[in-house]
Motif scaffolding. Sequence first.
Motif, PDB file in Angstrom:
ATOM      1  N   GLU A  79      -5.461  -3.694  -4.049  1.00  0.00           N
ATOM      2  CA  GLU A  79      -4.465  -4.451  -3.287  1.00  0.00           C
ATOM      3  C   GLU A  79      -4.416  -5.924  -3.667  1.00  0.00           C
ATOM      4  OE1 GLU A  79      -4.422  -3.764   0.921  1.00  0.00           O
ATOM      5  OE2 GLU A  79      -4.807  -1.621   0.652  1.00  0.00           O
ATOM      6  N   GLN A 134       0.666   4.109  -2.851  1.00  0.00           N
ATOM      7  CA  GLN A 134       0.281   5.480  -2.515  1.00  0.00           C
ATOM      8  C   GLN A 134       1.339   6.486  -2.959  1.00  0.00           C
ATOM      9  OE1 GLN A 134      -0.496   5.001   1.690  1.00  0.00           O
ATOM     10  NE2 GLN A 134      -2.702   4.881   1.348  1.00  0.00           N
ATOM     11  N   MET A 143      -6.228   2.422  -6.957  1.00  0.00           N
ATOM     12  CA  MET A 143      -5.374   1.407  -6.345  1.00  0.00           C
ATOM     13  C   MET A 143      -6.180   0.174  -5.968  1.00  0.00           C
ATOM     14  SD  MET A 143      -2.870   3.712  -3.931  1.00  0.00           S
ATOM     15  CE  MET A 143      -4.206   4.397  -2.991  1.00  0.00           C
ATOM     16  N   ARG A 200       0.809  -1.222   0.000  1.00  0.00           N
ATOM     17  CA  ARG A 200       0.000   0.000   0.000  1.00  0.00           C
ATOM     18  C   ARG A 200       0.842   1.271   0.000  1.00  0.00           C
ATOM     19  NH1 ARG A 200      -4.646   1.701   0.230  1.00  0.00           N
ATOM     20  NH2 ARG A 200      -6.327   0.963   1.451  1.00  0.00           N
ATOM     21  N   SER A 201       1.900   1.315   0.767  1.00  0.00           N
ATOM     22  CA  SER A 201       2.707   2.546   0.822  1.00  0.00           C
ATOM     23  C   SER A 201       3.391   2.811  -0.512  1.00  0.00           C
ATOM     24  CB  SER A 201       3.723   2.484   1.961  1.00  0.00           C
ATOM     25  OG  SER A 201       4.619   1.424   1.780  1.00  0.00           O
ATOM     26  N   ALA A 235       0.903   6.892  -6.602  1.00  0.00           N
ATOM     27  CA  ALA A 235      -0.320   7.653  -6.870  1.00  0.00           C
ATOM     28  C   ALA A 235      -0.090   9.144  -6.685  1.00  0.00           C
ATOM     29  CB  ALA A 235      -1.450   7.162  -5.966  1.00  0.00           C
ATOM     30  N   MET A 236       0.622   9.511  -5.655  1.00  0.00           N
ATOM     31  CA  MET A 236       0.903  10.936  -5.417  1.00  0.00           C
ATOM     32  C   MET A 236       1.750  11.513  -6.543  1.00  0.00           C
ATOM     33  SD  MET A 236      -0.855  11.689  -2.865  1.00  0.00           S
ATOM     34  CE  MET A 236      -0.292  13.345  -2.619  1.00  0.00           C
TER      35      MET A 236
END
Length: 135
Positions: free
Chosen positions: A32, A15, A30, A11-12, A18-19
């Motif tokens: 998982e 993310q 996203m 996830r990190s 994504a940013m």
Amino acid sequence: MIRVLTIDGNRSRAQALAMECLEHGVAVRMAETLCEGVRYLVDAPVSMVLAEAGMLRMAGPDRARLFELVAPGVPVVLTVDAGARVEDLVDLELQGFHVVSRPFALRDLLAKTELPTKAAPVSRDTRAQVEAVCG
């Protein structure tokens, strides 16, 4: 707008990507798990799928057929660890996937897949097959 679906159990990492994508005007969805990603592809068009290669636990030809079924014509990029075997990379590319080693630059990823593209609509039969497999 360019839309990218990431399928990654980390996830990190997803993310952070994504940013970075948002800073370049790229929307990101996203997932998982593979089934979560496939469900999304059935319901919404994307410009590209970016998946961690280790998440696709199926035989080689089945991987390519799955994505062609739910996202025909959409480029699928598989990410691999930098130390991946050359034979494995060649095998993935022969199946029709784009392959990038982590870490990668977003601009290189977008250039490699020749975005933007437009996805074809998914049929009702395909939706039923996905629900049968993913629940």
